[in-house]
Scaffold this active site. Structure first.
Site, short mmCIF file in Angstrom:
data_model
loop_
_atom_site.label_atom_id
_atom_site.label_comp_id
_atom_site.label_asym_id
_atom_site.label_seq_id
_atom_site.Cartn_x
_atom_site.Cartn_y
_atom_site.Cartn_z
N GLN A 49 46.95 0.13 2.85
CA GLN A 49 46.20 1.21 3.51
C GLN A 49 47.13 2.33 3.96
O GLN A 49 47.00 3.48 3.56
CB GLN A 49 45.43 0.66 4.72
CG GLN A 49 44.32 -0.28 4.37
CD GLN A 49 43.55 -0.75 5.60
OE1 GLN A 49 43.92 -0.46 6.74
NE2 GLN A 49 42.47 -1.47 5.38
N GLY A 51 50.46 3.44 3.70
CA GLY A 51 51.12 4.35 2.78
C GLY A 51 52.52 3.95 2.40
O GLY A 51 52.90 2.78 2.48
N GLU A 120 53.74 5.41 11.69
CA GLU A 120 53.51 3.97 11.91
C GLU A 120 54.60 3.41 12.81
O GLU A 120 55.62 4.08 13.05
CB GLU A 120 53.45 3.22 10.57
CG GLU A 120 52.17 3.53 9.81
CD GLU A 120 52.03 2.80 8.49
OE1 GLU A 120 52.91 2.00 8.14
OE2 GLU A 120 51.03 3.04 7.81
N ARG A 298 56.34 -4.31 14.68
CA ARG A 298 55.20 -5.22 14.50
C ARG A 298 55.35 -6.59 15.13
O ARG A 298 54.40 -7.16 15.65
CB ARG A 298 55.01 -5.45 13.01
CG ARG A 298 53.95 -4.59 12.50
CD ARG A 298 53.73 -4.83 11.06
NE ARG A 298 53.28 -3.55 10.56
CZ ARG A 298 53.03 -3.30 9.32
NH1 ARG A 298 53.20 -4.23 8.42
NH2 ARG A 298 52.61 -2.13 8.96
N HIS A 359 50.82 -11.39 6.84
CA HIS A 359 50.69 -10.13 6.11
C HIS A 359 51.75 -9.93 5.04
O HIS A 359 51.46 -9.47 3.94
CB HIS A 359 50.79 -9.00 7.15
CG HIS A 359 50.61 -7.62 6.61
ND1 HIS A 359 49.43 -7.20 6.02
CD2 HIS A 359 51.45 -6.55 6.56
CE1 HIS A 359 49.56 -5.93 5.64
NE2 HIS A 359 50.78 -5.53 5.95
N ARG A 394 60.35 -6.30 8.44
CA ARG A 394 60.15 -5.10 7.62
C ARG A 394 59.58 -3.96 8.45
O ARG A 394 58.62 -4.13 9.20
CB ARG A 394 59.19 -5.41 6.47
CG ARG A 394 58.81 -4.20 5.65
CD ARG A 394 57.80 -4.60 4.60
NE ARG A 394 56.55 -4.99 5.20
CZ ARG A 394 55.42 -4.27 5.13
NH1 ARG A 394 55.40 -3.13 4.50
NH2 ARG A 394 54.32 -4.73 5.69
#
Ligand code: FAD
Ligand code: SIN
Length: 559
Positions: A49, A51, A120, A298, A359, A394
């Protein structure tokens, strides 16, 4: 139908961003067979989603992209690989545009048009090139269109790679394979899912681009194809595998009661547009956790949510973007807006219930800077690869980028050594041996095994780990492996059986790696060792041929 031999200059296993970009380039040199176990668009790539991270903003810099990637990677990145990633980004993204990918643009105050760059977590600048919230779908579409224009490429859909062809299948006498550096790959055994026949696909160069492993876990954003096939195949063939303990849990997948094969993702780009996370009491808990709040890396956000859920005994937290205008939300996030509306949630009026889900895998098959694996003539790219760019965590939107950058480098490396007659000297391989196998009647047992693996991994090898949980996981995974291997040897092969075989191998590699790492770092958090240990700045390298090694990915080179 009988077994056939399909020979080409290049064999590409997987049709996501890594496989397709390589195939397009390789088709300039020779014939390419692309094998993919599902219909054209089913890949992790298709669901991306947010990018592709790349430096296009004049205020941004390559150095800043490198710094952010290294910070997220928590001391384990291969810095050379990271520099290559960031420096090559703009050129590779431009190549996607040249192949027909349409990314979102914006009109500047002076009337010029430029790429619309999203934000992000963990990024210091807006650098996410995107196509609204359908980036992966748009990239996949453009690549498949380009593939269709290339006469040298033949795509085999509904074909599942089962095992790599190496000297093992030739049963060579007098040449004992006792270390990783004398194994060579000649292609793969490939199952035609519709006929059940296993064919021989031979080629001097094989690229594994089979994507991720999310389906090892009960809750995942990954589609059904993500069963770790390439990693398990490479492991069985003797390749080096690393960093398998670093599983990224995305903080915000939509909470929908009842189990779904794939959890719907609520992109981090929504937090990039200022969405905030609230617990069931309406408290904005990220303020107390990290200075970047909802845009912290994250692992930190996912762990904070996990803690909040455990603390309050809740099933989900809430992501609120309802303060934004409905038209803006529908135009910037059409997929998310409409999916949520279908699930009874109007994101312009109410917060979205979210939970973390498995994920992304940072580790995988060890590769050098040219996509080479420890097995000669076997290359790897994309999520199956461990290039060292991600280290222990990541940075968001660096994975589509990794796929295009390292597929390009693999192509450039092969181009230097390629000769059109390489494929004429391939040895003859025996047909797939199905003697002594029977059609599996007890499918329910397989289904239960798959569910058992997923639950063990979710419960004991998830966001927060401990020695006790890992030991429990190891015991259960060992038992499940025995049962699964027993079926596998006795049963006629099917795509689902191949996936189960690979799921259990992948689960075993994750548990083994998690047990080896006696610290908490990046995505691997073990309550018995809550701190990062600087003496452990390296990777655990696992192989079916030898004892685990501990070294830096950057120190590995293949001749
Ligand atoms: P994939 O795209 O997963 O393709 C793997 C291919 O291999 C598939 O075609 C599959 O059918 C095939 N295959 C697998 N096993 C076999 C076998 N045994 N035989 C034959 N074929 C096989 N990353 C970003 O950078 N930005 C994002 O915004 C982003 N958003 C994401 C959103 C979601 C919901 C998900 C799940 C991931 C997201 N990611 C994102 C991660 C990124 O999409 C993946 O890491 C990347 O697409 C992987 O590309 P790949 O080519 O390596 O593998
Ligand atoms: C997202 O859109 O949040 C996913 C981005 C990524 O996984 O890199």
């Amino acid at each position: 139908m009988s077994t056939e031999v399909f020979t080409s200059d290049f064999l590409v296993i997987g049709s996501g961003i890594a496989g397709l970009t390589f195939a397009i380039k390789a088709s300039d040199l020779g014939t390419v067979h692309v094998v993919t176990k599902k219909k054209d668009f089913d890949s992790n790539t298709n669901y991306a989603q947010g990018g592709i991270a790349s430096v296009f903003d004049p205020h941004d810099s390559i150095e800043s992209h490198i710094k952010d990637t290294l910070t997220a990677g928590a001391g384990l990145c291969n810095e050379t690989a990271v520099r290559i990633l960031a420096e090559s980004g703009p050129e590779r993204v431009q190549e996607l545009i040249n192949w027909g990918a349409h990314f979102s643009t914006r009109k500047n105050p002076n009337g010029s048009v430029s790429l619309d760059l999203g934000r992000e977590g963990g990024h210091s600048y807006n650098r996410i090139v995107h196509a609204k919230d359908l980036t992966g779908q748009e990239v996949e579409r453009a690549l498949l269109d380009e593939i269709a224009r290339r006469k040298n490429i033949r795509v085999f859909e509904n074909h599942t790679a089962v095992d790599l062809l190496t000297q093992h299948q030739l049963k060579l006498t007098g040449k004992h394979i006792n270390s990783y550096n004398n194994i060579r790959c000649y292609g793969a055994y490939i199952l035609d899912n519709t006929t059940g026949v296993v064919h021989l696909f031979t080629s001097p160069y094989t690229l594994l681009a089979t994507g991720g492993i999310g389906q090892v876990y009960l809750h995942t954003t990954n589609p059904a194809i993500a069963t770790g096939d390439g990693i398990a195949m490479a492991y069985r063939a003797g390749a080096l595998i690393a960093d398998m303990e670093f599983i990224q849990f995305h903080p915000t997948s939509l909470y929908e009661p009842g189990h779904k094969e794939r959890a719907f993702l609520i992109s981090e780009a929504v937090r990039g547009e200022e969405a905030i996370l609230l617990n069931s009491r309406g408290e904005r808990f990220m303020e107390k956790v990290h200075p970047l709040k909802e845009l912290a890396p994250r692992d930190i956000v996912a762990r904070a949510i996990d803690m909040e859920l455990k603390r309050l005994g809740d099933q989900c937290v809430y992501l609120d973007i309802s303060f934004k205008d409905r038209d803006f939300l529908e135009s910037r996030f059409p997929t998310i807006y409409h999916y949520c509306l279908g699930a009874g949630i109007d994101i312009s009026k109410e917060p979205i219930p979210v939970v973390p889900a498995a994920h992304y895998l940072c580790g995988g098959i060890v590769s050098d800077l040219n996509g080479r694996t420890s097995i000669s003539n076997l290359y790897v790219s994309g999520e199956s690869a461990c290039t060292g760019v991600h280290g222990a965590n990541r940075l968001a939107s660096n994975s589509l980028l990794e796929g295009i950058v390292f597929s390009h480098r693999a192509f450039c490396h092969i181009k230097e050594i390629f000769a059109p007659d390489n494929k004429d000297a391939l040895p003859p391989f025996p047909q797939w041996d199905k003697k002594g196998t029977f059609d599996l009647e007890e499918w329910i047992l397989i289904q239960h095994n798959i569910e058992d693996v997923k639950r063990v991994m979710w419960d004991y090898v998830g966001i927060v780990r401990s020695n006790r949980r890992l030991e429990r996981a190891a015991r259960r995974i060992t038992l499940l492996e025995e049962e699964i291997l027993d079926y596998y040897r006795r049963s006629t092969i099917t795509s689902r059986l191949v996936e189960l075989h690979n799921l259990i191998t992948t689960a075993k590699l994750i548990v083994q790696s998690a047990m080896l790492r006696k610290e908490s770092r990046g995505l691997h958090y073990n309550t018995n060792y809550p701190q990062q240990d600087e003496s452990l700045n390296g990777s655990y390298i696992i192989s079916s041929q030898q004892q685990p090694l501990f070294m830096k990915i950057s120190e590995i080179s293949f001749t």
